[in-house]
Scaffold this active site. Structure first.
Site, mmCIF file in Angstrom:
data_model
loop_
_atom_site.group_PDB
_atom_site.id
_atom_site.type_symbol
_atom_site.label_atom_id
_atom_site.label_comp_id
_atom_site.label_asym_id
_atom_site.label_seq_id
_atom_site.Cartn_x
_atom_site.Cartn_y
_atom_site.Cartn_z
ATOM 1 C CE LYS A 62 -3.925 -2.277 2.124
ATOM 2 N NZ LYS A 62 -4.853 -2.510 3.208
ATOM 3 C CD GLN B 30 -3.619 -4.345 6.181
ATOM 4 O OE1 GLN B 30 -3.661 -3.306 5.520
ATOM 5 N NE2 GLN B 30 -4.090 -5.488 5.718
ATOM 6 C CG ASP C 36 -9.744 0.145 4.850
ATOM 7 O OD1 ASP C 36 -9.573 -0.297 3.703
ATOM 8 O OD2 ASP C 36 -9.137 -0.263 5.846
HETATM 9 N N1 LIG Z 1 -7.802 -2.244 6.608
HETATM 10 C C1 LIG Z 1 -7.921 -3.288 5.768
HETATM 11 N N2 LIG Z 1 -7.479 -4.479 6.155
HETATM 12 C C2 LIG Z 1 -7.617 -5.541 5.300
HETATM 13 C C3 LIG Z 1 -8.171 -5.381 4.010
HETATM 14 C C4 LIG Z 1 -8.636 -4.092 3.640
HETATM 15 O O1 LIG Z 1 -9.180 -3.877 2.526
HETATM 16 N N3 LIG Z 1 -8.488 -3.072 4.548
HETATM 17 N N4 LIG Z 1 -8.202 -6.454 3.117
HETATM 18 C C5 LIG Z 1 -7.451 -7.656 3.414
HETATM 19 C C6 LIG Z 1 -6.018 -7.637 3.011
HETATM 20 N N5 LIG Z 1 -5.676 -6.840 1.820
HETATM 21 C C7 LIG Z 1 -5.497 -5.507 1.987
HETATM 22 O O2 LIG Z 1 -5.357 -4.995 3.045
HETATM 23 C C8 LIG Z 1 -5.366 -7.465 0.579
HETATM 24 C C9 LIG Z 1 -5.580 -8.820 0.382
HETATM 25 C C10 LIG Z 1 -5.185 -9.433 -0.812
HETATM 26 C C11 LIG Z 1 -4.602 -8.697 -1.821
HETATM 27 C C12 LIG Z 1 -4.114 -9.328 -3.069
HETATM 28 O O3 LIG Z 1 -3.724 -8.646 -3.986
HETATM 29 N N6 LIG Z 1 -4.053 -10.662 -3.120
HETATM 30 C C13 LIG Z 1 -3.452 -11.357 -4.225
HETATM 31 C C14 LIG Z 1 -2.725 -12.596 -3.697
HETATM 32 C C15 LIG Z 1 -1.636 -12.237 -2.725
HETATM 33 C C16 LIG Z 1 -0.814 -13.436 -2.314
HETATM 34 O O4 LIG Z 1 -0.152 -14.009 -3.169
HETATM 35 O O5 LIG Z 1 -0.828 -13.761 -1.108
HETATM 36 C C17 LIG Z 1 -4.489 -11.822 -5.231
HETATM 37 O O6 LIG Z 1 -5.618 -12.111 -4.829
HETATM 38 O O7 LIG Z 1 -4.125 -11.897 -6.397
HETATM 39 C C18 LIG Z 1 -4.401 -7.342 -1.628
HETATM 40 C C19 LIG Z 1 -4.785 -6.751 -0.436
HETATM 41 C C20 LIG Z 1 -7.472 -7.917 4.913
HETATM 42 N N7 LIG Z 1 -7.165 -6.758 5.672
#
Ligand SMILES: Nc1nc2c(c(=O)[nH]1)N[C@@H](CN(C=O)c1ccc(C(=O)N[C@@H](CCC(=O)O)C(=O)O)cc1)CN2
Length: 297
Positions: free
Chosen positions: A54, A98, A121
């Site tokens: 981020k 987060q 968020d």
């Molecule tokens: N405050 C927040 N916390 C969390 C959020 C959020 O939106 N706000 N979401 C999730 C975690 N997250 C961002 O924070 C997030 C999760 C997954 C991905 C992503 O790009 N995933 C990839 C795979 C990644 C890997 O290889 O492990 C994909 O799906 O292609 C981005 C952001 C929980 N917490």
């Protein structure tokens, strides 16, 4: 039949480009560089990766990112005090805490303390309420990403039958409301739904957000339907070798891809959209706080 793959990685890259363009315009025309405060409590390895992505992507888009890395032992009162300072800081346009937070901290209290105008968020009840009312607010990132990807594939969503599997506050409920605001006829399904497979087969647009690996099978899907898979589940992958793991969604991809018209993969589908939508929300928050017209994103 083999479904088209909805490429979330490519769509997220385009959204980031658009955010960078908007940030450039704000700097040129208003001398404004939006600032995002990113708060991480503890050392959860996955959260550390998300937070550093981020921060990096915010900076790559020409915005400022201020990282607050706090120890696991941080008290709820200390975190609330930091949120108060960030609310009052004119350099900060967006605040992201987060999740998940350590268990001794009540995440609802923290979210409630964030100024709704800086809640990039989109988790504050004021922003959730604005979605219910169909009014402009800050829309949560993953649900926003789902709708962008569905529109990318289908264009206008009006009149479609949408089924949303899962009723979480973070994804299921807001996605259902956003799709209603797009004039879909929305049904929400959950663990108590009777004959969930038959219900899913009525969906032109199926959004799976249940957190159960590969629960949705190919024969749950209406031929030609669009499937948005929000699940990110790490499971054992003996085929890759002993002790190896892989990511799968809530949908059995191989089975579903034989029936669906289009499907998001995992990884590379909804996940990458989450951070791109956060960056877009940061630009929106910076403009709205100052009453500046928002550049198109
Ligand atoms: N405050 C927040 N916390 C969390 C959020 C959020 O939106 N706000 N979401 C999730 C975690 N997250 C961002 O924070 C997030 C999760 C997954 C991905 C992503 O790009 N995933 C990839 C795979 C990644 C890997 O290889 O492990 C994909 O799906 O292609 C981005 C952001 C929980 N917490």
């Amino acid at each position: 039949m083999s479904a088209r793959v909805i490429d979330g990685k490519a769509r997220a890259a385009r959204l980031r480009q658009s955010v960078a363009h908007a940030a450039g315009k704000l700097k040129r025309e208003h001398g404004l560089v939006p600032g995002l405060a990113v708060v991480l409590v503890g050392e959860d390895p996955a959260s550390q990766v998300y937070v550093s992505n981020k921060v990096r992507q915010t900076q790559e888009c020409g915005m400022r990112s201020i990282e607050h890395l706090l120890p696991e032992a941080t008290s709820e009162a200390e975190l609330l005090a930091l949120v108060d300072r960030l609310n009052a800081d004119p350099q900060v346009d967006g605040i992201l805490v987060q999740m998940p937070l350590p268990s001794h901290i009540d995440s609802d209290r923290i979210v409630l303390a964030i100024d709704p105008a800086k809640d990039v968020d989109g988790l504050h009840p004021v922003n959730a309420g604005r979605i219910v009312l169909g009014k402009e607010g800050l829309v949560p990132c993953t649900p926003q990403g789902c709708v962008i990807l569905a529109k990318e594939e289908l264009g206008n969503l009006s009149g479609l039958n949408a089924v949303v599997l899962g009723r979480s506050i973070l994804v299921g409920k807001p996605v259902a409301l956003l799709l209603q605001n797009e004039n879909c006829t929305v049904t929400m399904a959950h663990s108590r739904t009777r004959d969930i497979a038959a219900l899913c087969r009525t969906a032109d647009l199926l959004v799976a957000a249940v957190g159960r690996p590969e629960m949705v099978k190919g024969d749950w899907i209406k031929p030609g339907a669009t499937v948005i898979d929000v699940g990110i589940n790490r499971v054992e992958a003996p085929e890759k070798g002993p002790g190896k793991t892989k990511l799968v969604g809530d949908v059995d991809y191989e089975g579903a891809a034989r029936v669906a018209g289009a499907i998001t993969p995992v990884p590379g589908g909804v996940g990458p959209m989450t951070i791109a939508c956060l960056l877009a929300n940061t630009v929106r928050a910076a403009c709205r706080i100052r009453g500046i017209e928002e550049p198109a994103i």
